[in-house]
Design an enzyme around this catalytic site. Structure first.
Site, PDB file in Angstrom:
ATOM      1  N   HIS A  86       1.053  -0.805  -0.252  1.00 33.33           N
ATOM      2  CA  HIS A  86      -0.056   0.097   0.128  1.00 33.33           C
ATOM      3  C   HIS A  86       0.949   1.698   0.422  1.00 33.33           C
ATOM      4  O   HIS A  86       0.322   2.625  -0.475  1.00 33.33           O
ATOM      5  CB  HIS A  86      -1.309  -0.671   0.871  1.00 33.33           C
ATOM      6  CG  HIS A  86      -0.676   0.337   2.660  1.00 33.33           C
ATOM      7  ND1 HIS A  86      -0.611  -0.624   3.879  1.00 33.33           N
ATOM      8  CD2 HIS A  86      -0.629   0.890   3.295  1.00 33.33           C
ATOM      9  CE1 HIS A  86       0.142  -0.228   4.436  1.00 33.33           C
ATOM     10  NE2 HIS A  86      -0.135   1.295   4.486  1.00 33.33           N
ATOM     11  N   ASP A 222       0.804  -7.797   2.056  1.00 34.51           N
ATOM     12  CA  ASP A 222       1.425  -6.623   2.639  1.00 34.51           C
ATOM     13  C   ASP A 222       2.744  -5.692   1.967  1.00 34.51           C
ATOM     14  O   ASP A 222       3.349  -5.441   2.503  1.00 34.51           O
ATOM     15  CB  ASP A 222       1.121  -5.806   2.896  1.00 34.51           C
ATOM     16  CG  ASP A 222       0.239  -4.021   2.701  1.00 34.51           C
ATOM     17  OD1 ASP A 222       0.688  -3.399   2.039  1.00 34.51           O
ATOM     18  OD2 ASP A 222       0.001  -3.598   3.334  1.00 34.51           O
ATOM     19  N   SER A 648       4.002   2.518   8.027  1.00 30.38           N
ATOM     20  CA  SER A 648       3.449   1.518   7.490  1.00 30.38           C
ATOM     21  C   SER A 648       5.085   0.655   7.042  1.00 30.38           C
ATOM     22  O   SER A 648       5.154   1.418   6.299  1.00 30.38           O
ATOM     23  CB  SER A 648       3.062   2.136   6.287  1.00 30.38           C
ATOM     24  OG  SER A 648       1.378   1.540   6.888  1.00 30.38           O
TER      25      SER A 648
HETATM   26  N1  ARG Z   1      -4.817   0.599   7.077  1.00 31.42           N
HETATM   27  C1  ARG Z   1      -3.195   0.666   6.783  1.00 31.42           C
HETATM   28  C2  ARG Z   1      -2.930   1.299   6.919  1.00 31.42           C
HETATM   29  O1  ARG Z   1      -2.787   2.430   7.377  1.00 31.42           O
HETATM   30  C3  ARG Z   1      -3.672   0.488   5.171  1.00 31.42           C
HETATM   31  C4  ARG Z   1      -3.949  -0.248   4.425  1.00 31.42           C
HETATM   32  C5  ARG Z   1      -4.014  -0.329   3.332  1.00 31.42           C
HETATM   33  N2  ARG Z   1      -5.226  -1.291   2.655  1.00 31.42           N
HETATM   34  C6  ARG Z   1      -6.519  -0.829   2.380  1.00 31.42           C
HETATM   35  N3  ARG Z   1      -7.275  -1.916   2.457  1.00 31.42           N
HETATM   36  N4  ARG Z   1      -6.979   0.364   2.096  1.00 31.42           N
HETATM   37  O2  ARG Z   1      -1.388   1.382   7.381  1.00 31.42           O
END
Ligand code: ARG
Length: 715
Positions: A86, A222, A648
């Protein structure tokens, strides 16, 4: 007997507080003084200098900030960069076309020559940091207004930046911590030739989509891989064919032995924002005014975008990254509203503030701290409606390209129009560049609809004073017609029209341009600082700073570290399960399996579909050395580190500093965590490094990449 018990319990409590502290985002320069002993007890085998050393290679050399908002690590001596899928999403979408759809199909460069350069992507290496609190505070005094304070501060900051940037070689950033009570500077070096090496298909890298986002049990691959390039001397350079892979000072070894409950786990990265010192009424304002507006505004844009994205794959590729970003925080903010309400976080904070206020009214403290809580509460009471208004407006500005673009280009055009022909020629190339980059990748019907819908929402929901032009539109119920007509007439509705304007500039045309006028109104409104708020804002800023100072002096707060603000931090904890969950087939609810992932598969579903090859390979169960002792392929695992958005892509490291995973998410039930850390609830969701390697090696047949890594294994 009883007494012994009590003593024992007291001892255990003490023990658990100091030894198993998973709360905290720590500066690397404070490891030795504050946390090293604790980490050692938990399983760390490195010295503080092996993690952070400014003269010799250390772990920190392998940690980079990725494109401003994420974290990544260097995992080979040829500059291989590992981050989340992501985090690479925008670049991967940009490099994809309908016929070469790397986002949908995945991509692996077979050689260096095949690696793909996205338009703009940079990684930031951390060189060093230092404390400049005394230097800065010596320039300030209590009689200054907040404005005066800021002016003096900025002057000193500029000097510190100048002194440490080595003639422009480094980027230096001075940041304030503990609400303006401490200051540190950070020295960075940026590399901007960064190329895509490989990525799994979106169905794997974003498996579970928005349904599973922020949730556990999780089965997401991811990750994506990039490479940093440098000039022949190893220095940062603009993209060039002659650039070579960056020779890393240090790269992380990868450990594929696997993890188990209570294993030490530390995470280095760039957490974006926490508000652990936020006052109770600030939390209340967010829960009742700011976040609901954010959630509503985001959802509106998502619905419009989705309609057009589903109808046309080329539109989908243009907007998918933007959509994912909005959707991510849409779910996050709703999660925060729910968690902060359920945990009564504001009430808990109010109790601490009550104690603080008592302390603040003691004779010796009163002069300094006596009005702190009063000022803070008065400010929030005054700004609740503004917070709601601002969040609707921000949602408009964030999702509508044509709410901002006319202003950005128009202000440059104003200048251009006012100059003579010779000067115009001089300005032309830069303007053309700005126009070219502004008018790439958008879909006009979508943009018109987003602008109209967002304007409608903004005007209908905000009971705060709006610009006359905008209230007028709302009153006549003519927003849609206005937006359509504005796009008809405006020089900003296409690249060709702005370019035509460059050839025949005309001041009146620009000043009367409807999109330009609207854009100016909206941005002026965004920046407006109402007179009535000037004094309360000044008092609030000062009081918030004093609150944090007072909470630290009085030791009424147990927060011992500064809030996250996108500076490099270390968080330590351990691999840690959540209570057993029927949705997870794994024996211990601290990891998930490939089998569990296949069980969620839904053919043709947008979020849970899988490539056919994945199902084929599942039948073969060819997990090789990446299987755990039960013969399963582990996919994701949980640890109890204290992280937030911005982390992330951060490496998860074992006690020897070897890579065991990749942090990529948090759990929704702990969403109050950015305000109050809950040691029992809060978890970090990580991709198991064995799944990453299996995907590269067995699923994608990119063994040449695995061969670049330093792998620790006894298999
Ligand atoms: N929740 C994750 C973060 O803020 C991002 C995940 C991205 N995946 C998604 N399905 N939008 O780091």
């Amino acid at each position: 007997m009883k007494r012994v018990h009590l003593v024992l319990i007291a001892f255990l409590m003490l023990f658990s507080n100091t030894v198993f502290a998973n709360e905290g985002m720590w500066f690397l320069m404070h490891i030795k003084r504050l946390i090293h002993r604790d980490m050692e007890k938990m399983g760390l085998q490195l010295t503080p200098e092996e993690i952070y050393n400014i003269n010799n290679q250390s772990l920190k050399d392998a940690i980079v900030q990725f494109n401003g908002g994420c974290t990544a690590s260097i995992i080979s001596d040829s500059g291989l960069v590992l981050t989340n899928h992501h985090c690479g999403y925008n670049a991967i979408a940009e490099l994809s076309t309908e016929s070469q759809n790397h986002l949908n199909n995945g991509f692996w460069a077979g050689s260096l020559q095949e690696e793909l350069k996205p338009e703009s992507l940079f990684v930031r290496f951390f060189v060093r940091m230092d404390d400049v609190t005394e230097r800065i505070l010596s320039k300030l005094n209590d009689n200054m207004s907040e404005k005066e304070r800021e002016a003096v501060l900025n002057q000193e900051i500029a000097k510190i930046e100048q002194e440490n940037n080595e003639g422009g070689k480094y980027t230096v950033s001075v940041r304030s911590f503990y609400q303006g009570n401490e200051f540190y500077y950070f020295v960075y070096q940026d590399y901007k030739d960064v190329r895509l090496v490989g990525t799994p298909p979106k169905s794997v890298g974003k498996y579970g989509g928005d349904t599973d986002n922020w949730e556990w049990p999780r089965h997401t691959g991811d990750f994506s891989l990039f490479r940093v390039y440098a000039d022949a001397e190893g220095n940062p350079a603009d993209y060039s064919k002659n650039n070579v892979p960056f020779k890393a000072t240090y790269h992380l070894p990868v450990n594929i032995e696997g993890v188990k409950e209570n294993d030490f786990a530390m995470i280095l990265g760039y957490p974006g924002r926490t508000n652990r010192w936020m006052p109770a009424e600030g939390i209340e304002q967010n829960v009742k005014y700011a976040y609901p507006a954010w959630v509503e505004g985001s959802k509106l844009s998502m619905d419009v975008m989705k309609k057009y994205m589903d109808a046309d794959e080329s539109v989908n590729l243009m907007y998918t990254s933007k959509y994912a970003g909005i959707a991510n925080y849409w779910k996050n903010r709703q999660g925060m509203i729910d968690a902060l309400t359920a945990h009564k976080t504001a009430e808990a904070k109010r109790k601490v503030e009550k104690k603080f206020n008592k302390w603040a009214h003691k004779k010796t403290n009163k002069a300094t701290y006596g009005n702190v809580i009063k000022n803070i509460n008065a400010y929030y009471a005054l700004t609740n409606d503004k917070a709601k208004h601002d969040n609707y407006l921000i949602s408009l500005l964030r999702s509508s390209k044509f709410s901002v673009l006319p202003y950005r280009i128009g202000k440059n055009l104003e200048f251009y129009v006012s100059e003579n022909e010779a000067k115009r020629q001089e300005l032309l190339p830069k303007l053309q560049g700005l126009i070219a980059s502004s008018y790439s990748d958008y879909h006009l019907p979508l943009e018109k609809e987003i602008l109209a819908e967002q304007l409608k929402l903004y005007t209908s929901k905000s009971n705060y004073e709006l610009p006359e032009m905008i209230t007028g539109l709302a009153k006549d119920n003519s927003i849609e017609a206005y937006v359509n007509a504005a796009f008809e007439l405006s020089i900003f509705s296409s690249k060709e029209r702005v370019e035509a304007f460059l050839a025949f500039p005309n001041e009146a045309l620009l000043t009367n341009d409807p999109l330009f006028k609207l854009s100016i109104e909206l941005l002026d409104q965004y920046r407006a600082k109402p007179d009535a708020l000037e004094q309360p804002t000044n008092d609030f800023q000062k009081s918030f700073r004093l609150l944090v100072e007072g909470l630290r002096v009085s030791e009424l707060s147990n927060v011992k570290y500064p809030d996250a603000n996108s500076t490099l931090r270390l968080s330590y904890g351990k691999v840690r399960a959540l209570p057993k969950d029927p949705r997870n087939d794994a024996e211990v609810n601290n990891y998930t399996t490939f089998k569990g992932m296949i069980a969620k598969y839904k053919p043709n579903d947008e979020e849970f579909d899988l490539p056919k090859e994945m199902l084929d390979i599942y039948k073969k169960k060819d997990y090789g050395r990446y299987a755990n002792s039960k013969g399963e392929l582990p996919v994701n695992f949980l640890s109890d580190n204290d992280i937030t958005g911005g982390n992330s892509g951060s490496p998860v490291l074992n006690g020897k500093g070897e890579l065991i995973g990749l942090a990529f998410d948090g759990n929704i039930e702990a969403m109050a965590g950015d305000v109050i850390f809950d040691k029992n609830l809060q978890r970090t969701i990580n991709v198991d490094i064995r799944y990453v390697l299996w995907l590269i090696d067995k699923y994608s047949n990119a063994k040449h990449i695995v061969d670049e890594l330093t792998i620790i294994s006894d298999k």
